[in-house]
Design a protein around this motif. Structure first.
Motif, PDB file in Angstrom:
ATOM      1  N   ARG A  74      45.958  67.031   8.617  1.00 55.24           N
ATOM      2  CA  ARG A  74      46.924  66.149   9.595  1.00 55.24           C
ATOM      3  C   ARG A  74      48.301  66.934   9.688  1.00 55.24           C
ATOM      4  O   ARG A  74      48.819  66.518  10.876  1.00 55.24           O
ATOM      5  CB  ARG A  74      47.032  64.787   8.609  1.00 55.24           C
ATOM      6  CG  ARG A  74      48.337  63.968   8.957  1.00 55.24           C
ATOM      7  CD  ARG A  74      47.817  63.262  10.149  1.00 55.24           C
ATOM      8  NE  ARG A  74      48.765  62.217  10.516  1.00 55.24           N
ATOM      9  CZ  ARG A  74      48.977  61.004  10.113  1.00 55.24           C
ATOM     10  NH1 ARG A  74      48.402  60.517   9.433  1.00 55.24           N
ATOM     11  NH2 ARG A  74      49.780  60.276  10.507  1.00 55.24           N
ATOM     12  N   ARG A  75      48.281  67.965   8.833  1.00 54.55           N
ATOM     13  CA  ARG A  75      49.792  68.441   8.893  1.00 54.55           C
ATOM     14  C   ARG A  75      49.270  69.995   8.332  1.00 54.55           C
ATOM     15  O   ARG A  75      48.654  70.164   7.520  1.00 54.55           O
ATOM     16  CB  ARG A  75      50.789  68.013   7.940  1.00 54.55           C
ATOM     17  CG  ARG A  75      52.087  68.546   7.740  1.00 54.55           C
ATOM     18  CD  ARG A  75      53.080  67.990   6.781  1.00 54.55           C
ATOM     19  NE  ARG A  75      54.123  68.873   6.372  1.00 54.55           N
ATOM     20  CZ  ARG A  75      55.227  68.753   6.880  1.00 54.55           C
ATOM     21  NH1 ARG A  75      55.470  67.610   7.627  1.00 54.55           N
ATOM     22  NH2 ARG A  75      56.378  69.423   6.394  1.00 54.55           N
TER      23      ARG A  75
ATOM     24  N   GLU B 263      52.046  68.519  13.120  1.00 57.10           N
ATOM     25  CA  GLU B 263      51.623  67.229  12.868  1.00 57.10           C
ATOM     26  C   GLU B 263      50.920  66.514  13.703  1.00 57.10           C
ATOM     27  O   GLU B 263      51.202  66.685  14.920  1.00 57.10           O
ATOM     28  CB  GLU B 263      52.757  66.427  12.552  1.00 57.10           C
ATOM     29  CG  GLU B 263      53.656  67.133  11.108  1.00 57.10           C
ATOM     30  CD  GLU B 263      54.741  66.293  10.631  1.00 57.10           C
ATOM     31  OE1 GLU B 263      54.448  65.131   9.807  1.00 57.10           O
ATOM     32  OE2 GLU B 263      56.036  66.393  11.322  1.00 57.10           O
TER      33      GLU B 263
ATOM     34  N   THR C 103      55.937  73.893  11.865  1.00 60.10           N
ATOM     35  CA  THR C 103      55.169  72.957  10.994  1.00 60.10           C
ATOM     36  C   THR C 103      54.545  72.171  12.414  1.00 60.10           C
ATOM     37  O   THR C 103      55.083  71.724  13.358  1.00 60.10           O
ATOM     38  CB  THR C 103      55.959  71.915  10.207  1.00 60.10           C
ATOM     39  OG1 THR C 103      56.525  72.718   9.302  1.00 60.10           O
ATOM     40  CG2 THR C 103      55.255  70.974   9.941  1.00 60.10           C
TER      41      THR C 103
END
Length: 291
Positions: free
Chosen positions: A255-256, A281, A279
C-alpha cells in the motif's frame, strides 16, 4: 455533462490533432456541453483543469499518457468525472484500463457513458513535490534514459530516445537503494526499480505485470545488478511480462513504499517528478473514471 476537454495537439507527434473537431462533435452528440482547453505550459494546463473541477465540470483528456497525467493532477481525489480520449503514441494507462484505443471510439464511449468506475491512483511525495500517477513510476534504468533524453537537444523525435538508451547502457551501473514496503525495510543494489498502479509504460512494456488498479495496492519490481547484455536480453521479455520469472527479478505488493537512492530521479507516467527519496502511496478510488 459539462465537459472541459484538455487537448494536447502535439501528442502522438501531432498525427491526431486533426481529429479534435470530430472528437468535440461526437462528445456534443451525446448532449454534453464541451469547451476545449489548451495551454502553453504543463502548469497552466493543470490550473485550467483544476478550475474546471472547481466549476463542477467533468474533465476529459485528449492526448497521450503525459496529457492524461496532467489531467490526473486536476481531478485526483475530487470525485470529478474523468475521461480519456487516447491520442498519443503509447496510451498505456488507457489501454490497461480497457478503454477504447481508437480516438473517435473513445469519444463516443464517453458521450454515451452510463456509469463511472472508481480507480486507484498512486500519490508520490518528495522534495516538496506531490504528484499523482496512474500507470508506472520508474526509478532506475528507464528513469535515467528519460532524464538523459530530456537534456538532449538533438536529434529530435524518437531517435533522441534511442540514443539516450545507448548512452545509458554504456554508463550502466547499479545504485544502492533503501526501501521500506509497508513496515518492512531493505537495502539493495539494483539497476531497475519500478512501481506500478497499472502494468505497463513506454508503449506496452509490461514492467509490473498483474498490477491491478482496483485492488488498493501497488506492485513493485526490482532487478538485481545486471550486465548490459543481460539487461537487453531481459528487455524484450517485458512486453509479455515474463521478465519477472527470472530469478534476478523480485516482485512485491504494498500500500505504501518509501524509496531512497542518491542521484536517482523518479519519473511517473513518463513525466519527471523529483529526485529520490520519495514516498508512494496507493489511494483507493481516487479516480472517478468515465467508462
Amino acid at each position: 455533462m459539462n465537459i472541459a476537454l484538455l487537448a494536447n495537439p502535439t501528442a502522438g507527434k501531432g498525427r491526431k490533432a486533426g481529429l479534435l473537431p470530430e472528437v468535440v462533435a461526437r462528445l456534443r452528440a451525446g448532449g454534453h456541453t464541451v469547451d476545449v482547453v489548451t495551454a502553453g505550459s504543463r502548469d497552466a494546463m493543470v490550473d485550467l483543469g483544476r478550475q474546471a473541477v472547481a466549476d463542477g465540470r467533468a474533465v476529459v483528456a485528449m492526448g497521450g499518457d503525459g496529457t492524461v497525467h496532467l489531467g490526473l493532477q486536476a481531478v485526483a481525489g475530487t470525485g470529478a468525472p474523468f475521461g480519456i480520449v487516447p491520442a498519443g503514441t503509447g496510451n498505456d494507462f488507457a489501454v490497461r484500463l480497457g478503454l477504447p484505443g481508437d480516438t473517435l471510439a473513445a469519444a463516443e464511449a464517453i458521450a454515451a457513458h452510463t456509469r463511472t468506475t472508481s480507480i486507484d491512483l498512486a500519490k508520490v511525495s518528495g522534495g516538496g513535490t506531490t504528484a499523482w500517477f496512474g500507470a508506472v513510476m520508474a526509478a532506475g534504468f528507464d528513469a535515467f534514459v528519460n532524464e538523459r533524453a530530456n537534456r538532449m537537444r538533438w536529434p529530435r523525435g524518437p531517435q533522441r530516445y534511442n540514443l539516450a538508451i545507448v548512452a545509458e547502457l554504456l554508463a550502466l551501473r547499479s545504485r544502492r537503494y533503501q526501501m521500506r514496503i509497508d513496515e518492512v525495510e531493505s537495502e539493495f543494489d539494483s539497476v531497475l526499480v519500478a512501481i506500478g498502479n497499472t502494468e505497463s509504460y513506454g508503449g506496452g512494456f509490461r514492467i509490473v505485470p498483474g498490477a491491478d488498479p482496483t485492488d488498493g495496492l501497488l506492485d513493485v519490481v526490482v532487478a538485481e545488478p545486471l550486465s548490459r547484455r543481460t539487461l537487453m536480453r531481459l528487455r524484450p521479455k517485458v512486453f509479455k511480462g515474463t521478465h519477472v520469472e527470472d530469478p534476478r527479478v523480485s516482485t512485491f505488493r504494498a500500500r505504501r513504499i518509501e524509496l531512497a537512492a542518491e542521484g536517482v530521479t523518479a519519473y511517473a507516467d513518463g513525466e519527471r517528478i523529483c529526485p529520490l527519496p520519495v514516498t508512494i502511496e496507493c489511494v483507493p478510488g481516487a479516480l472517478n473514471l468515465i467508462g
